[in-house]
Design a protein around this motif. Structure first.
Motif, PDB file in Angstrom:
ATOM      1  N   PRO A  91     -56.627  11.418  49.750  1.00 51.17           N
ATOM      2  CA  PRO A  91     -56.645  13.103  49.612  1.00 51.17           C
ATOM      3  C   PRO A  91     -55.314  13.742  50.432  1.00 51.17           C
ATOM      4  CG  PRO A  91     -58.747  12.328  50.252  1.00 51.17           C
ATOM      5  CD  PRO A  91     -57.759  11.107  50.327  1.00 51.17           C
ATOM      6  N   LYS A  92     -54.803  14.529  49.772  1.00 52.71           N
ATOM      7  CA  LYS A  92     -53.773  15.408  50.559  1.00 52.71           C
ATOM      8  C   LYS A  92     -54.173  16.347  51.536  1.00 52.71           C
ATOM      9  CE  LYS A  92     -50.728  15.394  46.625  1.00 52.71           C
ATOM     10  NZ  LYS A  92     -49.991  16.012  45.647  1.00 52.71           N
ATOM     11  N   ASN A  93     -55.587  16.816  51.691  1.00 54.37           N
ATOM     12  CA  ASN A  93     -56.078  17.895  52.422  1.00 54.37           C
ATOM     13  C   ASN A  93     -57.599  17.607  52.407  1.00 54.37           C
ATOM     14  OD1 ASN A  93     -56.765  19.017  50.302  1.00 54.37           O
ATOM     15  ND2 ASN A  93     -54.774  20.427  50.348  1.00 54.37           N
ATOM     16  N   ALA A  94     -58.205  18.530  53.352  1.00 53.08           N
ATOM     17  CA  ALA A  94     -59.807  18.430  53.260  1.00 53.08           C
ATOM     18  C   ALA A  94     -60.388  18.682  52.124  1.00 53.08           C
ATOM     19  CB  ALA A  94     -60.033  19.342  54.574  1.00 53.08           C
ATOM     20  N   ASN A  95     -59.779  19.563  51.236  1.00 48.05           N
ATOM     21  CA  ASN A  95     -60.300  20.276  50.058  1.00 48.05           C
ATOM     22  C   ASN A  95     -60.255  18.744  49.107  1.00 48.05           C
ATOM     23  OD1 ASN A  95     -60.125  22.730  50.807  1.00 48.05           O
ATOM     24  ND2 ASN A  95     -58.409  23.210  49.822  1.00 48.05           N
ATOM     25  N   GLY A  96     -59.513  17.785  49.293  1.00 46.12           N
ATOM     26  CA  GLY A  96     -59.504  16.697  48.412  1.00 46.12           C
ATOM     27  C   GLY A  96     -60.628  15.770  48.914  1.00 46.12           C
ATOM     28  N   THR A  97     -60.449  15.629  50.241  1.00 45.09           N
ATOM     29  CA  THR A  97     -61.421  14.703  50.560  1.00 45.09           C
ATOM     30  C   THR A  97     -63.188  14.881  50.376  1.00 45.09           C
ATOM     31  OG1 THR A  97     -60.195  14.183  52.800  1.00 45.09           O
ATOM     32  CG2 THR A  97     -62.387  13.808  52.960  1.00 45.09           C
ATOM     33  N   ASN A 152     -67.600  13.725  45.793  1.00 44.81           N
ATOM     34  CA  ASN A 152     -68.415  14.023  44.855  1.00 44.81           C
ATOM     35  C   ASN A 152     -68.531  12.995  43.610  1.00 44.81           C
ATOM     36  OD1 ASN A 152     -69.218  15.497  41.733  1.00 44.81           O
ATOM     37  ND2 ASN A 152     -69.697  16.908  43.387  1.00 44.81           N
ATOM     38  N   LEU A 153     -69.994  12.467  43.458  1.00 41.09           N
ATOM     39  CA  LEU A 153     -70.127  11.468  42.776  1.00 41.09           C
ATOM     40  C   LEU A 153     -69.764  11.861  41.070  1.00 41.09           C
ATOM     41  CD1 LEU A 153     -73.385   9.881  43.834  1.00 41.09           C
ATOM     42  CD2 LEU A 153     -71.231   9.254  44.520  1.00 41.09           C
ATOM     43  N   GLY A 154     -69.834  13.057  40.661  1.00 37.68           N
ATOM     44  CA  GLY A 154     -69.502  13.418  39.374  1.00 37.68           C
ATOM     45  C   GLY A 154     -68.078  13.425  39.061  1.00 37.68           C
ATOM     46  N   GLN A 155     -67.444  13.828  40.208  1.00 35.97           N
ATOM     47  CA  GLN A 155     -65.802  13.769  39.785  1.00 35.97           C
ATOM     48  C   GLN A 155     -65.385  12.296  39.948  1.00 35.97           C
ATOM     49  OE1 GLN A 155     -63.301  16.295  40.080  1.00 35.97           O
ATOM     50  NE2 GLN A 155     -62.335  14.540  39.000  1.00 35.97           N
ATOM     51  N   ARG A 156     -66.040  11.154  40.700  1.00 36.90           N
ATOM     52  CA  ARG A 156     -65.571   9.949  40.616  1.00 36.90           C
ATOM     53  C   ARG A 156     -65.943   9.180  39.414  1.00 36.90           C
ATOM     54  NH1 ARG A 156     -68.158   8.726  46.511  1.00 36.90           N
ATOM     55  NH2 ARG A 156     -68.374   6.661  45.529  1.00 36.90           N
ATOM     56  N   GLN A 157     -67.200   9.456  38.915  1.00 38.42           N
ATOM     57  CA  GLN A 157     -67.515   9.296  37.510  1.00 38.42           C
ATOM     58  C   GLN A 157     -66.762   9.574  36.467  1.00 38.42           C
ATOM     59  OE1 GLN A 157     -69.956   6.899  37.033  1.00 38.42           O
ATOM     60  NE2 GLN A 157     -69.622   6.781  34.931  1.00 38.42           N
ATOM     61  N   ALA A 158     -66.291  10.856  36.345  1.00 30.28           N
ATOM     62  CA  ALA A 158     -65.362  11.451  35.449  1.00 30.28           C
ATOM     63  C   ALA A 158     -64.092  10.456  35.424  1.00 30.28           C
ATOM     64  CB  ALA A 158     -64.886  13.063  35.694  1.00 30.28           C
TER      65      ALA A 158
END
Length: 296
Positions: free
Chosen positions: A204-210, A215-221
């Motif tokens: 991640p570039k910053n805390a927003n990305g971390t 989020n499991l949904g983002q990782r599954q995507a």
């Protein structure tokens, strides 16, 4: 030609053009062709007609016709529910599912596009009344461009740095770099994983990305998009050959383990960069106002 005819015609045509521009059958094969496309084009025609007719009714001071917008909003919400239900049913048959968060994002996008079509038709029709049909076409083109910009969204490359990781075993444990993925003691599975597996590290570039990568949904995507484009080296009933993602709890990095049919690290990295950031997974902790003197 009656003045209202020109207003409605230009507005409706601009709205239909907007829906056709936003309607694309991409690598996910959604909307399906031809039936899914026909459904969404028909809804786009209805939405553009509503937007154009709204200007004509307001000019005639028939304000009760505005109530039809409430009916249209209900219909478009039903479209969202229909898309959600259909994709959820189909997702159970995927080797690498989309996940509920991805499905909700797709359904939300199709509902939102109908509202953009109404807006495009309305402003194009209004510009036709105030100026001429040329002004209506110009405003319609501007609205189409704005609609594309509004629906573009963010991609992962805006919030993470991506690099290839080393896929290796330490005993029965599978690692991508130093991040533990899972345990498999079957020699046959280990050989196939080492032959066909790919690993990537997302930093991640910053805390927003971390937070978003958590989020499991983002990782599954991410796993679904790579598996859809490059294929997946597995079949049903093979739990040891499943693409997975794991976090490094100390740094917030995300390790991806992939099993593509087309083992091309460069292609896989470009696909990961273009994965959309899902609206339901995006967080902005850097925007939070955290003050030590503030009592909750």
């Amino acid at each position: 030609m009656h003045k209202f005819t020109m207003i409605i015609l230009i507005g409706a045509l601009c709205g239909i053009a907007c829906r056709l521009y936003l309607l694309r059958t991409d690598y996910r094969q959604y909307p399906t062709y031809p039936h899914g496309v026909v459904i969404h084009i028909a809804l786009g025609v209805i939405a553009s007609g509503l937007g154009a007719m709204l200007v004509a009714t307001l000019l005639k001071k028939d304000y009760t016709a505005v109530t039809f917008l409430a009916l249209a909003a209900q219909q478009f919400r039903d479209v969202r529910n229909m898309e959600r239900q259909m994709l959820t049913n189909v997702d159970a048959l995927e080797l690498v599912p989309r996940g509920a968060t991805y499905i909700e994002g797709i359904a939300m996008a199709f509902e939102g596009r109908n509202y953009l079509v109404i807006g495009t038709a309305f402003f194009a029709a209004l510009a036709t009344h105030l100026f001429s049909f040329v002004g209506g076409v110009v405003v319609g083109l501007i609205c189409i461009w704005l609609s594309h910009w509004l629906m573009a969204g963010k991609t992962l490359e805006t919030m993470v740095n991506i690099r290839e990781g080393s896929v290796h075993f330490q005993g029965p444990n599978l690692f991508v770099d130093n991040v533990l993925i899972y345990n498999t003691g079957l020699k046959d599975s280990q050989e196939r994983i080492l032959k066909n597996g790919l690993g990537f590290i997302l930093e991640p570039k910053n805390a927003n990305g971390t937070v978003s990568l958590g989020n499991l949904g983002q990782r599954q995507a991410i796993l679904h998009d790579v598996s859809t484009i490059l294929g997946v080296y597995r079949d049903s009933g093979e739990p040891s050959l499943v693409p997975l993602s794991k976090r490094d709890l100390n740094t917030g990095r995300l390790a991806l383990f992939l099993l593509p049919m087309d083992k091309d690290p460069e292609k896989a990295q470009q696909i990961i960069k273009r994965v959309p950031v899902l609206e339901n997974s995006y967080r902005k902790p850097l925007k939070a106002e955290v003050r030590p003197d503030r009592q909750l």
